[in-house]
Write an enzyme that holds these catalytic residues in place. Structure first.
Site, PDB file in Angstrom:
ATOM      1  N   GLN A  14       1.790 -22.801   9.656  1.00  0.00           N
ATOM      2  CA  GLN A  14       2.967 -23.194   8.868  1.00  0.00           C
ATOM      3  C   GLN A  14       3.267 -22.185   7.771  1.00  0.00           C
ATOM      4  OE1 GLN A  14       4.362 -27.446   8.257  1.00  0.00           O
ATOM      5  NE2 GLN A  14       2.166 -27.670   7.900  1.00  0.00           N
ATOM      6  N   LEU A  15       2.256 -21.840   6.978  1.00  0.00           N
ATOM      7  CA  LEU A  15       2.480 -20.871   5.907  1.00  0.00           C
ATOM      8  C   LEU A  15       2.676 -19.476   6.473  1.00  0.00           C
ATOM      9  CD1 LEU A  15       2.645 -19.987   2.992  1.00  0.00           C
ATOM     10  CD2 LEU A  15       0.134 -19.947   2.907  1.00  0.00           C
ATOM     11  N   ASP A  35     -11.050 -12.810  14.167  1.00  0.00           N
ATOM     12  CA  ASP A  35     -11.881 -13.985  13.924  1.00  0.00           C
ATOM     13  C   ASP A  35     -12.373 -13.942  12.485  1.00  0.00           C
ATOM     14  OD1 ASP A  35     -13.670 -16.057  13.815  1.00  0.00           O
ATOM     15  OD2 ASP A  35     -14.929 -15.363  15.473  1.00  0.00           O
ATOM     16  N   ILE A  36     -11.772 -14.750  11.626  1.00  0.00           N
ATOM     17  CA  ILE A  36     -12.100 -14.693  10.203  1.00  0.00           C
ATOM     18  C   ILE A  36     -13.518 -15.160   9.906  1.00  0.00           C
ATOM     19  CG2 ILE A  36      -9.690 -14.966   9.514  1.00  0.00           C
ATOM     20  CD1 ILE A  36     -10.334 -17.883   8.783  1.00  0.00           C
ATOM     21  N   TYR A 124     -13.737 -32.066   4.069  1.00  0.00           N
ATOM     22  CA  TYR A 124     -12.662 -31.078   3.952  1.00  0.00           C
ATOM     23  C   TYR A 124     -12.520 -30.612   2.511  1.00  0.00           C
ATOM     24  CZ  TYR A 124      -7.915 -29.321   3.336  1.00  0.00           C
ATOM     25  OH  TYR A 124      -6.824 -28.566   2.977  1.00  0.00           O
TER      26      TYR A 124
END
Length: 287
Positions: A14-15, A35-36, A124
């Site tokens: 989205q961002l 791949d972060i 989260y």
């Protein structure tokens, strides 16, 4: 500022989609391209090509993070990956931009200020709080805490619009209070901070305006869709989740103090103006 010197990770979310419109000419990588969570990936990239690293990637499935698999993924994407980015930023002299959440707080204070102690309620929230700490290690960093994000793809406003089109009368929580944040405005805030070289640090960033509940937002969407606001029934968070399992606790108060980012010369749009524009877009898509 040279947009070609910007790398955005999480470029298709989205961002990320909003950042593509705001930073034309920047480099955008999604999870297939970078791949972060892989520390080795950071060693292989030519960081000499970039001055700015914007992290638009995250694991945002709040309830999914409460499962064993989701817990591991949340920590990998929201905390460990950010530590990799902060280390990389310091090694190569980059400015790191990281996006955080009201879920790093327990929702008992209002409004939330940038210096409020971290107090997450959920997995989260804890993973995002750890990411905040990791991002702050970067010598040059902007940490933007936001709420209730609305952009392209699946989101609350679009879901309510689609329910209205199907003549469904939903129950929506009325005791979680805050503001919407539209990704187009969040992207402009990031651009402002970078272009003005504002002081590094943490900034709250949501749209401006009054603070209302999810049910209030839903009623406005229903009215815009030509339905009655009475089609939306407000219920408490406890009532809404009463018969559901594996639900993460939510902060009830999500109002963010915007004075700090306003002091840099950036005043976010009122969420009502942004919502009207977004709803007009949805109406056009439905025509």
């Amino acid at each position: 500022m040279d947009n070609s010197r910007i790398l955005v990770l999480g470029g298709n979310g989205q961002l990320g989609s909003a950042l593509q419109s705001t930073f034309a000419g920047a480099t955008f990588y999604d999870r297939e391209q970078f791949d972060i969570t892989d520390s080795a990936a950071y060693e292989e990239l030519d960081w000499g090509a970039f001055d700015y690293l914007i992290n638009a990637a995250a694991m945002t499935n709040v309830d999914g993070a409460e499962t064993p698999e989701g817990r591991e993924l949340a920590w990998k994407l929201n905390a460990t990956a950010v530590a990799h980015m902060a280390r990389t930023a310091n090694t190569h002299g980059l400015t790191l931009v990281h996006i955080s959440s009201d879920y790093v707080f327990d929702g008992t204070r209002t409004p939330h200020t940038e210096d409020e102690p971290l107090s997450p309620l959920s997995v989260y929230g804890a993973s995002k709080a750890a990411g905040d700490i990791a991002a702050s290690v970067a010598i040059k960093h902007y940490l933007l805490r936001t709420t209730w994000v609305i952009g392209s793809g699946k989101n609350f406003v679009r879901t309510m619009w689609e329910l209205a089109q199907r003549n469904i009368k939903p129950n929506v929580v009325n005791d979680q209070i805050g503001r919407l944040t539209f990704t187009s405005d969040l992207a402009l805030a990031i651009k402002h901070l970078l272009e003005t070289e504002a002081d590094f640090g943490t900034y709250n960033m949501t749209n401006d305006g009054d603070n209302v509940s999810w049910a209030d937002f839903a009623k406005l969407v229903y009215e815009a869709a030509g339905k009655s606001a009475d089609d939306v029934t407000g219920v408490t968070t406890a009532e809404y989740f009463a018969d559901k399992e594996g639900i993460a606790p939510r902060p009830l108060q999500s109002e963010m103090d915007l004075n700090k980012i306003k002091s840099t010369g950036f005043t976010p749009r009122d969420w009502r103006e942004a919502l009207d524009e977004y709803l007009a877009q949805l109406a056009s898509e439905s025509a």
